[in-house]
Design an enzyme around this catalytic site. Structure first.
Site, short mmCIF file in Angstrom:
data_model
loop_
_atom_site.label_atom_id
_atom_site.label_comp_id
_atom_site.label_asym_id
_atom_site.label_seq_id
_atom_site.Cartn_x
_atom_site.Cartn_y
_atom_site.Cartn_z
N ASP A 175 42.01 30.35 54.66
CA ASP A 175 43.04 31.38 54.49
C ASP A 175 43.43 32.07 55.80
O ASP A 175 42.58 32.40 56.63
CB ASP A 175 42.54 32.47 53.52
CG ASP A 175 42.44 31.93 52.09
OD1 ASP A 175 42.49 30.70 51.91
OD2 ASP A 175 42.29 32.76 51.18
N ASP A 227 44.78 25.08 43.49
CA ASP A 227 43.78 25.56 44.44
C ASP A 227 42.38 25.12 44.01
O ASP A 227 41.92 25.46 42.92
CB ASP A 227 43.89 27.10 44.47
CG ASP A 227 43.16 27.72 45.63
OD1 ASP A 227 42.41 27.02 46.33
OD2 ASP A 227 43.34 28.94 45.84
C1 GLA Z 1 42.32 30.96 47.85
C2 GLA Z 1 43.62 30.48 48.50
C3 GLA Z 1 44.51 31.68 48.76
C4 GLA Z 1 44.78 32.41 47.45
C5 GLA Z 1 43.48 32.81 46.78
C6 GLA Z 1 43.71 33.36 45.39
O1 GLA Z 1 41.57 31.74 48.72
O2 GLA Z 1 43.36 29.80 49.69
O3 GLA Z 1 45.73 31.26 49.36
O4 GLA Z 1 45.54 31.58 46.61
O5 GLA Z 1 42.60 31.68 46.67
O6 GLA Z 1 42.52 33.64 44.72
#
Ligand code: GLA
Length: 391
Positions: free
Chosen positions: A216, A146
């Site tokens: 998200d 990520d």
């Molecule tokens: C980001 C990702 C999410 C999750 C969070 C965890 O926002 O897009 O899917 O993994 O980080 O902190």
């Protein structure tokens, strides 16, 4: 002599192709569970074991779910040699992996190319090789990587130069892929950078098996629909081994109606999306389970042709999406995005099928019939009627 070489070349090619499909862990979109949508920062070892237990006892494993993925907040400190250790919520990662494997399932983990993850825990920056080896030693089968704080590194190293920043990002993903590959363990590589820089155009070239195409998701119809119905123009980049990822499922988390969750599951299947449940598997209702384990819909998602579907028609707030399947069949979703019921008509001729084609309703689990080559359904608010059409 020449013929021998040709035959040998063909043999080597075929053997290579066969072993590639046997070892490709993402020949079809990955299915499993991820801790983030429900547990977020609270997830611990017991939650993950409970998810693995429930995946088996509920019948989800039998329906095709296999990955049990720990998202952010498992990370502890690095030791004097720079090796990462889990925090106190995860006392023994290797033992956890052994437990998950003992159930016939696979374990996934999470990190960032930056110094910090999105929740502020240590990322893999400068420790890529070490982390990849640590994951392999623990028995990890899947890594979600990520972007998070790596964005800051990009801006610092290439101020005001977006193109160069993107090159740094691409290199960072490639670096981790190479580190994972060097361990010799097959580990699904999941890119998460929210769809920046048209990731679908280069994700596969850095070894990505899937890449998030959006920011998200959350547990609302509005957000789910905004994401799902806006995945047009990316289908050509998906295929066996490398998938567009519109984010994890919210089915069963409580923020949507039964019809809305059926829309979520149907749309993700038409999009050939990874199916990562995001609810508490140990507490789910029979209705949630019935959505997550609808084998007819799962079969659409997992269709071996691996072609992502697209919108075929739109009239007002109603949309018809189609996805080509093996043996010339077609998955069709009649979606109603409106707040009142709508009747939606599918014209078989318009999708290239004869008037006597066979239609199966994948939520009602029954065959339905067209009249004069047209099939009309009343679709509830925010709902779907999903069909499989065969010749
Ligand atoms: C980001 C990702 C999410 C999750 C969070 C965890 O926002 O897009 O899917 O993994 O980080 O902190």
């Amino acid at each position: 002599m020449r013929r021998t070489t040709l035959v040998l070349t063909a043999f080597v090619f075929l053997a290579h192709a066969a072993s590639a499909s046997a070892t490709n862990p993402a020949a079809v979109p990955p299915m499993g569970w991820n801790s983030w949508n429900h547990f977020a920062g609270k997830v611990d070892d017991a939650d993950v074991r409970a998810a693995a237990d429930a995946m088996v006892s509920s019948g989800m494993k039998a329906a095709g779910y296999v990955y049990v993925n720990i998202d952010d907040t498992w990370e502890g400190q690095r030791d004097a040699q720079g090796f990462i250790h889990p925090n106190s919520k995860f006392p023994d990662m290797k033992a956890l992996a052994d437990y998950v494997h003992s159930k016939g399932l696979k374990l996934g983990i999470y990190s960032s190319p930056g110094p910090r993850t999105c929740a502020g825990y240590p990322g893999s920056y400068g420790h890529e090789q070490q982390d990849a080896q640590t994951y392999a030693d623990w028995g990890i089968d899947y890594l979600k990587y990520d972007l998070c704080s790596f964005d800051g590194i990009m801006r610092k190293q290439a101020p005001n130069n977006l193109e160069q920043q993107n090159q740094l990002m691409i290199a960072a993903y490639r670096r981790m892929h190479d580190a994972l590959a060097a361990t010799g363990r097959p580990i699904v590589f999941s890119l998460c950078q929210y769809g920046r820089d048209d990731v679908w155009k280069w994700g596969a070239s850095v070894g990505g098996n899937l890449w998030r195409t959006t920011g998200d998701i959350n547990d609302t119809y509005q957000r789910m629909a905004d994401i799902g119905f806006n995945q047009l123009g990316r289908a050509e980049y998906a295929g066996p081994g490398h998938w567009n990822d519109p984010d994890m499922l919210e089915v069963g988390n409580g923020g949507m109606t039964y019809d809305e969750y059926k829309t979520h599951m149907s749309l993700w299947a038409i999009l050939a999306a990874p199916l990562l449940a995001g609810n508490d598997l140990s507490q789910m209702s029979a209705q949630t389970l019935s959505i997550l384990t609808n084998r007819d819909v799962i079969a659409i998602d997992q269709d071996p042709l691996g072609e992502q579907g697209s919108r075929a028609f739109a009239v007002g707030m109603t949309e018809i999406w189609t996805r080509p399947l093996v043996h010339g069949a077609l998955a069709v979703g009649l979606f109603n995005r409106d707040q009142g019921a709508h009747s939606i008509t599918l014209d078989l001729h318009a999708i290239g099928f004869p008037p006597h084609a066979t239609l199966r309703d994948l939520w009602a689990h029954q065959d339905v019939s067209a009249a004069n080559g047209r099939y009309t359904a009343i679709v509830p608010p925010h709902g779907v009627v999903m069909l499989k059409v065969t010749r």
